[in-house]
Design a protein around this motif. Structure first.
Motif, short mmCIF file in Angstrom:
data_model
loop_
_atom_site.label_atom_id
_atom_site.label_comp_id
_atom_site.label_asym_id
_atom_site.label_seq_id
_atom_site.Cartn_x
_atom_site.Cartn_y
_atom_site.Cartn_z
N PHE A 125 -9.90 -9.70 -39.04
CA PHE A 125 -10.44 -10.48 -37.80
C PHE A 125 -9.21 -10.95 -37.00
N LEU A 126 -9.03 -10.52 -35.83
CA LEU A 126 -7.84 -11.04 -34.86
C LEU A 126 -8.49 -11.63 -33.77
N GLU A 127 -7.57 -12.51 -33.33
CA GLU A 127 -7.81 -13.24 -32.11
C GLU A 127 -6.84 -12.52 -30.95
N ILE A 128 -7.52 -12.27 -29.73
CA ILE A 128 -6.74 -11.52 -28.84
C ILE A 128 -6.67 -12.38 -27.62
N TYR A 129 -5.56 -12.74 -27.19
CA TYR A 129 -5.46 -13.48 -25.77
C TYR A 129 -4.66 -12.68 -24.94
N ILE A 130 -5.36 -12.57 -23.55
CA ILE A 130 -4.44 -11.91 -22.57
C ILE A 130 -4.25 -12.71 -21.38
N PRO A 131 -3.06 -13.02 -21.16
CA PRO A 131 -2.90 -14.11 -19.90
C PRO A 131 -3.26 -13.48 -18.71
N VAL A 132 -3.89 -14.20 -17.86
CA VAL A 132 -4.09 -13.83 -16.46
C VAL A 132 -3.75 -14.77 -15.47
N GLU A 133 -3.25 -14.44 -14.15
CA GLU A 133 -2.95 -15.26 -13.38
C GLU A 133 -3.89 -16.41 -13.10
N GLU A 134 -3.15 -17.40 -12.75
CA GLU A 134 -4.06 -18.49 -12.21
C GLU A 134 -4.60 -18.41 -10.75
N TRP A 156 -13.36 -5.96 -18.69
CA TRP A 156 -14.23 -7.04 -18.56
C TRP A 156 -13.45 -8.04 -17.67
N GLY A 157 -12.09 -8.23 -17.72
CA GLY A 157 -11.37 -8.90 -16.79
C GLY A 157 -11.17 -8.44 -15.63
N GLU A 158 -11.31 -7.19 -15.35
CA GLU A 158 -11.34 -6.55 -13.83
C GLU A 158 -12.64 -6.93 -13.17
N ASN A 159 -13.83 -6.80 -14.00
CA ASN A 159 -14.95 -7.18 -13.41
C ASN A 159 -15.31 -8.81 -12.97
N GLN A 160 -14.41 -9.30 -13.63
CA GLN A 160 -14.31 -10.92 -13.42
C GLN A 160 -13.35 -11.16 -12.28
N GLY A 161 -12.59 -10.32 -11.68
CA GLY A 161 -11.90 -10.52 -10.75
C GLY A 161 -10.31 -11.12 -11.21
N GLN A 186 -8.49 -1.60 -23.64
CA GLN A 186 -9.19 -1.05 -22.44
C GLN A 186 -10.43 -1.85 -21.98
N SER A 187 -11.33 -1.93 -22.99
CA SER A 187 -12.56 -3.00 -22.97
C SER A 187 -12.41 -4.15 -22.38
N THR A 188 -11.45 -4.95 -22.97
CA THR A 188 -11.03 -6.24 -22.68
C THR A 188 -10.71 -6.32 -21.03
N LEU A 189 -9.57 -5.47 -20.70
CA LEU A 189 -9.06 -5.18 -19.32
C LEU A 189 -10.30 -4.86 -18.65
#
Length: 270
Positions: free
Chosen positions: A260-269, A231-236, A226-229
């Motif tokens: 400690f986990l690395e999180i990757y959420i792919p976003v559209e180019e 942030w992404g929404e605020n960045q467009g 929720q927090s990661t998405l």
């Protein structure tokens, strides 16, 4: 002090730098056969015992076992010795290969320790490393399926945690499904068309802490995403509906693990 001179254990230890325990071991293995005085039972080592110890040291430094040294003492043709040394060279080359891989793992984990300081709960854009998918299990806790992981790893250099990546699919309503992939990290330029890969050049990236010390038995993925998405929404940024989590570091406080986990959420180019 030639061939007729003898030496006691204490003298030989000083001469060759070999401990009493090592000398006793070599005697038990038949490398040396010291005589014992009847009056005091002191061991007496002669010229040939010393030479046998020098030869043993010579070949130990060339990766021969004591058993192989004893076999050599019994008699060996030069051709047979050459073959044995070739075999020992291959063994050492493999050991070096494994140690170099282990050193790489150490350096990667050490570097991640530094990354935790600057990326924990912070967000940025990063490429997902290229992973070949070599198998799949149903869940992290599906331990009965772990033999499938072992079949796809080199147990001498790989660890199980680094061979698995959790994948989550989601939409605007929440999580849909999860998968646990068995992976092999590779280079993008080594891809083969017939194989399956995880490849995303643009992802929201963060490091999060999981484990009992931080979260007890709570499932943190909902809060994290929720927090990661947000942030992404605020960045467009527009997520592609999939996310990946990899375990990179485990420590303990108060006998409770900190993961400690690395999180990757792919976003559209763009």
């Amino acid at each position: 002090m030639g061939e007729g001179h003898t030496y006691r254990t204490s003298q030989l230890s000083e001469i060759l730098g070999i401990s009493r325990d090592a000398l006793r071991y070599y005697e038990e293995q038949g490398v040396v056969k010291p005589k014992q005085k009847e009056t005091n039972q002191y061991r007496q080592y002669d010229f040939y015992d010393i030479y046998a110890l020098l030869v043993t040291d010579f070949y130990k430094k060339r990766n021969l076992s004591i058993k192989e040294v004893r076999k050599l003492q019994a008699g060996s043709e030069i051709e047979a010795l050459g073959s044995l040394l070739e075999e020992k060279a291959k063994e050492l080359e493999e050991t070096i290969r494994i140690k170099e891989y282990m050193l790489q793992k150490i350096n990667e984990t050490k570097e991640f320790c530094n990354d935790v300081q600057s990326h924990l709960n912070q967000y940025s854009i990063r490429k997902l490393p290229t992973y070949e998918v070599v198998g799949e299990i149903s869940d992290f806790n599906a331990f009965g399926e772990y033999p499938a992981i072992l079949e796809n790893m080199d147990a001498m250099k790989d660890d199980i945690l680094s061979k698995i990546i959790r994948s989550f699919t989601f939409d605007e309503n929440g999580f849909l499904d999860s998968s646990m992939y068995i992976v092999e990290k590779t280079e993008a330029n080594l891809r083969e068309k017939t194989r399956s890969y995880l490849e995303y050049s643009r992802c929201i990236y963060t490091i999060v802490e999981d484990g009992r010390f931080q979260n007890g038995n709570e499932d943190v993925k909902q809060k994290v995403f929720q927090s990661t998405l947000a942030w992404g929404e605020n960045q467009g940024l527009k997520p592609m509906g999939v996310a990946f989590a990899t375990t990179r570091l485990i420590t303990y406080l108060e006998n409770k693990e900190r993961v400690f986990l690395e999180i990757y959420i792919p976003v559209e180019e763009k």
